[in-house]
Design a protein around this motif. Sequence first.
Motif, PDB file in Angstrom:
ATOM      1  N   ASP A 140      38.020  23.179  38.812  1.00  0.00           N
ATOM      2  CA  ASP A 140      37.967  24.480  38.157  1.00  0.00           C
ATOM      3  C   ASP A 140      37.846  25.575  39.217  1.00  0.00           C
ATOM      4  OD1 ASP A 140      35.257  24.670  38.951  1.00  0.00           O
ATOM      5  OD2 ASP A 140      34.532  23.845  37.048  1.00  0.00           O
ATOM      6  N   ARG A 141      37.788  26.822  38.781  1.00  0.00           N
ATOM      7  CA  ARG A 141      37.818  27.940  39.714  1.00  0.00           C
ATOM      8  C   ARG A 141      36.663  27.889  40.718  1.00  0.00           C
ATOM      9  NH1 ARG A 141      40.921  31.177  42.626  1.00  0.00           N
ATOM     10  NH2 ARG A 141      39.867  33.129  43.175  1.00  0.00           N
ATOM     11  N   GLN A 196      47.653  31.202  43.871  1.00  0.00           N
ATOM     12  CA  GLN A 196      46.900  31.540  42.665  1.00  0.00           C
ATOM     13  C   GLN A 196      47.350  30.734  41.453  1.00  0.00           C
ATOM     14  OE1 GLN A 196      47.336  35.794  42.426  1.00  0.00           O
ATOM     15  NE2 GLN A 196      45.825  36.193  44.030  1.00  0.00           N
TER      16      GLN A 196
END
Length: 329
Positions: free
Chosen positions: A156-157, A229
């Motif tokens: 995850d981020r 990104q």
Amino acid sequence: MSQTDHALTTALAQAAATAGRAPSVHNTQPWRWRVLPDALELRVVRDRQLTATDPEGRLLVLSCGAALHHARVALAAEGWQAGVERIPDPDDADLLARLTGLTRVGTDPEAMHLVQCMRIRHTDRRPIGDEPITDSALTEITEAATAEGVRLQQLDRDQVLQLATAASQADTVGSEDPRLRAELAYWTSRADDVGLPAAVLPESPPQTTVPGRDFGRAGTLPVGPGHDQAAAYTLLYGDEDEPSTWLRAGEALSAGWLTATRLGVSVVPLSGVIEVPGTRAELRGVLAGMGHPYLVLRLGRADPTHAGPPHTPRLPVEQVVDTTAVRGT
């Protein structure tokens, strides 16, 4: 020798040759195959181990695991089903696997497609484009990898930011260690059939959240305007940290990468954070101590407006496939 026996040994030799297309750390291609009348043996070539970067042989064995999966797929594409004996002889550490018990079955269309993917698969270290990977593609890649006995987790981020920090730390360690620098320089300056030529290395460091490896020299691959990104970062890991699971991790890498190639997804393995004990421990923290990390993979869509890198060179078949046991029979 009967026609069936001849067909089998021919298929084994061809599968071993096809396995030479597998990915390996720094394109070291650290494998050698031995064709027997009814089996195919995979041995590790210690002379191509990165002794400074990979002293335990984790990435060495993982690379051989990728070749093992390539050979299995190549046999299936020709209609042969094989059993796999992994680490079959505890007294012979260089013998990593034996494909045996081969039986003739119908050709596998999916395997035939994956063999085609072997011919076009490559490592594209450029930043990716802005198109994200679909959930269905990521699921398919994950299922292909985990079917080989290890796990693949998307980060995850927050975990990606942890990875970015660890990758930077690993790069600093590498740049400050003269043995690591010398080893990297050796494998990026060769002019033969192994190593990484300038054409596959970025001409300048890509501006990405997770830094790629600093190869210590500029390549000639144009970087382009992309970023990471839209990338998915995944961690290949398992319950054990020993040669048998490193081998399976390589098989999972091959399975996931070939599936990704079929789906038009670019894969870049990030081994730097695995090579440094401290950052490998940090990745284990990302897993909450519930597994051992084997490799990080960046998945994304390559920028279609810029030409990608060429394929890395490959050793001649006669250097990696030993057919003396079946020659003249």
